[in-house]
Design a protein around this motif. Structure first.
Motif, short mmCIF file in Angstrom:
data_model
loop_
_atom_site.label_atom_id
_atom_site.label_comp_id
_atom_site.label_asym_id
_atom_site.label_seq_id
_atom_site.Cartn_x
_atom_site.Cartn_y
_atom_site.Cartn_z
N ASP A 11 0.82 -1.10 -0.11
CA ASP A 11 -0.01 -0.14 -0.10
C ASP A 11 0.89 1.07 0.12
OD1 ASP A 11 -1.94 1.71 0.12
OD2 ASP A 11 -2.76 1.14 2.20
N PRO A 12 0.67 2.09 -1.02
CA PRO A 12 1.59 3.52 -1.10
C PRO A 12 1.34 4.25 0.21
CG PRO A 12 0.57 2.80 -3.16
CD PRO A 12 -0.02 1.77 -2.22
N ALA A 13 0.15 4.27 0.68
CA ALA A 13 -0.12 5.34 1.84
C ALA A 13 0.40 4.63 3.22
CB ALA A 13 -1.90 5.14 2.18
N PHE A 14 0.72 3.51 3.30
CA PHE A 14 1.36 3.01 4.34
C PHE A 14 2.75 3.14 4.21
CE2 PHE A 14 3.57 -0.71 6.49
CZ PHE A 14 3.13 -0.45 7.49
N LEU A 15 3.54 2.87 3.04
CA LEU A 15 4.82 3.15 2.87
C LEU A 15 5.18 4.68 3.19
CD1 LEU A 15 5.51 0.99 -0.13
CD2 LEU A 15 6.11 0.59 2.22
N ILE A 16 4.39 5.65 2.76
CA ILE A 16 4.66 7.09 3.06
C ILE A 16 4.50 7.33 4.19
CG2 ILE A 16 3.41 9.39 2.50
CD1 ILE A 16 2.72 8.51 -0.44
N VAL A 18 5.43 5.35 6.83
CA VAL A 18 6.51 4.58 7.65
C VAL A 18 7.58 5.58 7.40
CG1 VAL A 18 8.14 3.02 7.42
CG2 VAL A 18 5.67 2.45 7.55
N PHE A 19 7.88 6.06 5.94
CA PHE A 19 8.89 7.15 5.61
C PHE A 19 9.11 8.36 6.38
CE2 PHE A 19 9.34 4.21 1.74
CZ PHE A 19 10.28 3.68 2.07
N VAL A 20 7.71 8.85 6.36
CA VAL A 20 7.68 10.18 7.04
C VAL A 20 7.88 9.92 8.45
CG1 VAL A 20 5.97 11.99 7.93
CG2 VAL A 20 5.94 11.19 5.65
N GLY A 21 7.31 8.90 9.24
CA GLY A 21 8.11 8.80 10.57
C GLY A 21 9.44 8.48 10.61
N ILE A 22 10.09 7.61 9.76
CA ILE A 22 11.67 7.70 10.02
C ILE A 22 12.20 8.94 9.87
CG2 ILE A 22 13.58 6.61 8.88
CD1 ILE A 22 11.90 4.19 8.28
N ALA A 23 11.81 9.82 8.85
CA ALA A 23 12.44 11.17 8.74
C ALA A 23 11.98 12.20 9.67
CB ALA A 23 11.65 11.74 7.44
N VAL A 24 10.95 11.78 10.31
CA VAL A 24 10.87 12.84 11.59
C VAL A 24 11.73 12.40 12.56
CG1 VAL A 24 9.00 13.44 13.46
CG2 VAL A 24 8.45 13.55 11.09
N PHE A 25 11.86 11.16 12.85
CA PHE A 25 12.71 10.71 13.86
C PHE A 25 14.15 10.94 13.84
CE2 PHE A 25 15.71 7.19 15.55
CZ PHE A 25 15.18 7.32 16.97
N ALA A 26 14.66 10.76 12.57
CA ALA A 26 16.07 11.17 12.12
C ALA A 26 16.12 12.87 12.56
CB ALA A 26 16.24 10.87 10.73
N THR A 27 15.30 13.69 11.82
CA THR A 27 15.20 15.05 12.15
C THR A 27 15.54 15.41 13.72
OG1 THR A 27 13.95 15.38 10.08
CG2 THR A 27 14.48 17.25 11.64
N LEU A 28 14.61 14.94 14.38
CA LEU A 28 14.63 15.08 15.91
C LEU A 28 16.02 14.74 16.51
CD1 LEU A 28 11.05 14.33 16.96
CD2 LEU A 28 12.06 16.43 16.82
N PHE A 29 16.48 13.49 16.17
CA PHE A 29 17.61 12.81 16.63
C PHE A 29 18.82 13.81 16.16
CE2 PHE A 29 21.55 10.14 16.15
CZ PHE A 29 21.24 9.66 17.62
N THR A 30 18.83 14.44 15.05
CA THR A 30 19.78 15.41 14.59
C THR A 30 19.78 16.50 15.35
OG1 THR A 30 19.85 14.12 12.51
CG2 THR A 30 21.01 16.36 12.67
N LEU A 31 18.64 17.26 15.54
CA LEU A 31 18.44 18.52 15.99
C LEU A 31 18.49 18.52 17.87
CD1 LEU A 31 15.81 20.01 13.82
CD2 LEU A 31 18.04 20.41 13.65
N MET A 32 18.74 17.23 18.30
CA MET A 32 18.56 17.45 19.60
C MET A 32 19.72 17.89 20.44
SD MET A 32 16.66 13.64 20.93
CE MET A 32 17.68 13.92 22.58
N PRO A 33 21.04 17.82 19.88
CA PRO A 33 22.05 18.32 20.59
C PRO A 33 22.28 20.02 20.37
CG PRO A 33 22.84 16.53 19.29
CD PRO A 33 21.35 16.90 19.08
N SER A 34 21.59 20.51 19.27
CA SER A 34 21.37 21.90 19.21
C SER A 34 20.38 22.53 19.92
CB SER A 34 21.41 22.19 17.77
OG SER A 34 20.12 21.55 17.12
#
Length: 338
Positions: A11-16, A18-34
């Motif tokens: 399902d394309p909606a499910f994949l989108i 999942v990818f959005v959740g991974i992107a949000v987690f990576a962004t938060l993990f990157t911005l946490m030190p700053s």
């Protein structure tokens, strides 16, 4: 179940999602030190605040002690003590230049400590004799001893009371010298840093007095007093000589002579302080090595009295137990055979 899982993966909606959740987690993990800020700056600021607070407390304590000593020097002497000492002329009988020097080495300056010292040397022998006589004759102490032995004990207590102030002053002077000797190399290093940075000797002593007070209050007091004498005495040489006489240490006398020569001939003070600081550290290391070398002879008697008996018990104890058990069983066997 597998069909539903395959449909969800395809399902394309499910994949989108999942990818959005991974992107949000990576962004938060990157911005946490700053977002957390600079922890190093925060820690350094906290350390600086704690250091300033400790320094302020130390300065307040030194100021309070200096004020207390200054009030003690300025306060009027006890009228009774002063009249008794002057009427009996105890200064001529019991005091000389050596007594005044010992009091100065112990940190007692002025006429009031000398008056108290002479008064207690006069009073304590009678107090010791009275206490010993009350214990021996009134309370029944030493009942089996003859009268002359009891009288001799009372005289010994009076003699101890006469020399008790001298022992107290000597003990106080030795503790004071040990405190100054322990902190003197560090004080020389701090003074060397201050002088090489362009500070005058007065400002260097004042700065060292503020910093070294946490390690030795006596040395900080001496630096403050020397700084005051440098400002008020006509000859600066006298201030350095007074510092050496009040401490009674050879290392301090060497530094005082170096400062006097620097004042007289204009030689650089930093070079002399560097050499003297190294010598002071070597002397302190030599003292530590002497104490370490003196430990084996001092430990001989405690080892003989405490360690060796325990060691013998541990080594010979099992053998003794076995011998006693064999002896008991052997007696039983002999008795049964008989």
């Amino acid at each position: 179940m597998f069909t539903q899982l395959s449909k969800s993966i395809s399902d394309p909606a499910f994949l989108i999602a999942v990818f959005v959740g991974i992107a949000v987690f990576a962004t938060l993990f990157t911005l946490m030190p700053s977002l957390a800020g600079n922890t190093l700056k925060t820690r350094m600021k906290t350390v600086a605040l704690e250091r300033d607070e400790l320094r302020a407390k130390q300065r307040a304590r030194l100021a309070a002690e200096a004020d207390k000593r200054r009030r003690g020097l300025r306060e009027e002497q006890s009228v009774g003590m002063k009249q008794i000492v002057e009427r009996l002329d105890l200064r001529r009988a019991l005091a000389d230049e050596a007594t005044v020097a010992k009091l100065r080495l112990a940190g007692f300056r002025g006429q009031n400590p000398l008056t108290k010292f002479l008064f207690f040397r006069l009073v304590l022998p009678f107090v010791g004799f009275a206490l010993a006589a009350a214990y021996v004759f009134l309370l029944g102490g030493l009942p089996k001893q003859p009268a002359f032995v009891k009288l001799f004990v009372c005289i010994l207590f009076a003699y101890a009371g006469f020399y008790a102030p001298v022992l107290y002053v000597s003990n106080r002077a030795s503790k004071r010298k040990a405190s100054i000797q322990k902190a003197w190399p560090d004080a020389l290093d701090l003074m060397l840093i201050c002088v090489e940075s362009g500070m005058s000797i007065e400002a260097a002593m004042r700065k060292v007095a503020d910093e070294i007070g946490a390690q030795s209050v006596e040395l900080a007091e001496e630096f403050i007093l020397t700084n005051a004498e440098l400002s008020f005495l006509q000859e600066r040489r006298q201030a350095y000589e007074n510092l050496a006489n009040r401490t009674g240490l050879e290392s301090v006398k060497g530094v005082a002579q170096a400062l006097i020569q620097a004042e007289r001939y204009g030689t650089p003070i930093a070079t002399a302080l560097r050499v003297l600081a190294n010598e002071s550290r070597e002397m302190r290391m030599n003292e530590a090595e002497k104490k370490a070398a003196a430990l084996p002879p001092k430990l001989t008697v405690p080892m003989i009295l405490f360690f060796l008996p325990v060691l013998f018990c541990v080594i010979l104890g099992p053998a003794g137990i076995q011998v006693s058990e064999r002896g008991i069983f052997g007696d039983k066997k002999e008795s049964s055979s008989n």
